[in-house]
Design a protein around this motif. Structure first.
Motif, PDB file in Angstrom:
ATOM      1  N   HIS A 149     -33.487 -10.588 -66.443  1.00 50.76           N
ATOM      2  CA  HIS A 149     -34.585  -9.618 -66.448  1.00 50.76           C
ATOM      3  C   HIS A 149     -34.379  -8.541 -65.379  1.00 50.76           C
ATOM      4  N   SER A 153     -34.117  -4.758 -66.675  1.00 52.83           N
ATOM      5  CA  SER A 153     -35.210  -3.835 -66.350  1.00 52.83           C
ATOM      6  C   SER A 153     -34.705  -2.689 -65.480  1.00 52.83           C
ATOM      7  N   CYS A 154     -33.726  -2.954 -64.643  1.00 51.88           N
ATOM      8  CA  CYS A 154     -33.152  -1.873 -63.827  1.00 51.88           C
ATOM      9  C   CYS A 154     -32.537  -0.801 -64.737  1.00 51.88           C
ATOM     10  N   GLU A 156     -33.126  -0.320 -68.076  1.00 53.59           N
ATOM     11  CA  GLU A 156     -34.102   0.296 -68.984  1.00 53.59           C
ATOM     12  C   GLU A 156     -35.080   1.192 -68.244  1.00 53.59           C
ATOM     13  N   ASP A 157     -35.486   0.807 -67.050  1.00 57.33           N
ATOM     14  CA  ASP A 157     -36.413   1.646 -66.271  1.00 57.33           C
ATOM     15  C   ASP A 157     -35.773   2.988 -65.915  1.00 57.33           C
ATOM     16  N   ALA A 158     -34.455   3.038 -65.900  1.00 55.93           N
ATOM     17  CA  ALA A 158     -33.758   4.292 -65.595  1.00 55.93           C
ATOM     18  C   ALA A 158     -33.533   5.129 -66.854  1.00 55.93           C
ATOM     19  N   TYR A 184     -30.513  -8.927 -70.305  1.00 50.67           N
ATOM     20  CA  TYR A 184     -31.887  -8.513 -70.611  1.00 50.67           C
ATOM     21  C   TYR A 184     -32.679  -9.790 -70.834  1.00 50.67           C
TER      22      TYR A 184
END
Ligand code: MG
Length: 251
Positions: A149, A153-154, A156-158, A184
């Motif tokens: 995760h 998330s690193c 996708e958040d970018a 993921y």
């Protein structure tokens, strides 16, 4: 089955990791405009053999080289070639592994060839950051998907995309051991992390969503829409002192 490693085995892995990091540093020093990937492969093989180790990838499932060199839209498993020259603005992923004293270590990095555009620079920076976020979750009592995760998330958040078709893995007496480590997922799931686990974390990210294709050479994995891809990897151990990055630094 996840095989836990003894302190003695982790000592070997630590020594192997230092050798591998040093070899990759020296290969990266030779990365330059006009250099070809076949020469980089020859250098990597010579340095690994001089250290008393063996290339891990050569011959593994039939792979024909010591390193994987994957350029731009190539994600992983690119085959080095004396005919493949690096061009300005390319990004080059180098994946490398070695075997010594019965134990494997594995690592990868992505480097720019000269100046690269903003998109490529961000992709590399975020993918490396995702690797370190994952490493940061390798703590006693956490679950495996906490690592997954943190990585996903690193990325996708970018505003970037995880390459979902390939994963990290346990490593030790075999190059690829359990567990499979997705890049993921939802945290709080999967096995609890324990002392003695040795994991190769390897986020792969790309700039556009989609799937992957394998080229006619039957090895090179590319993004299906030509999107740029980056790949970073470290072999890490969970010891009583916490997480240790075995492939960090060099000797
Ligand atoms: Mg690996």
């Amino acid at each position: 089955m996840i095989v836990l490693k003894t302190a003695t085995e982790i000592d070997i892995l630590r020594a192997n990791g230092a050798i591998l990091a040093s070899v990759l540093n020296r290969v990266c020093e030779q990365v330059s405009l006009g250099q070809n990937t076949g020469e980089l492969d020859r250098l990597a093989e010579r340095l690994i053999r001089e250290s008393g180790s063996e290339p891990a990838f050569r011959g593994m499932y039939g792979f024909p080289a010591t390193i994987c060199t994957s350029i731009n839209e190539e994600i992983v498993h690119g085959i080095p070639s004396l005919k493949r020259q690096l061009k300005k603005g390319d990004i080059l992923s180098i994946d490398i592994g070695l075997y010594r004293s019965g134990m494997y270590v594995d690592m990868a990095t992505t480097v720019p060839i000269g100046e690269v555009d903003e998109k490529a620079a961000k992709l590399m920076q975020v993918t490396e950051e995702a690797l370190w976020r994952g490493i940061g979750m390798v703590n006693i009592g956490n679950r495996l998907a906490d690592v997954s995760h943190a990585i996903g998330s690193c990325i996708e958040d970018a505003g970037l995309y995880v390459v979902r078709e390939y994963t990290g893995h346990g490593i030790g007496r075999e190059l690829h051991e359990d567990p499979q480590i997705l890049n993921y997922g939802e945290s709080g799931q999967g096995p609890r992390l324990q002392i003695g686990m040795v994991l190769a974390l390897e986020p792969m990210a790309k700039t556009v969503p989609g799937t992957v294709e394998v080229l006619a050479d039957r090895w090179t994995v590319v993004t299906d829409h030509g999107a740029l891809a980056a790949h970073f990897e470290h072999t890490v151990a969970l010891t009583k002192n916490g997480v240790e990055v075995l492939t960090r630094g060099g000797v």
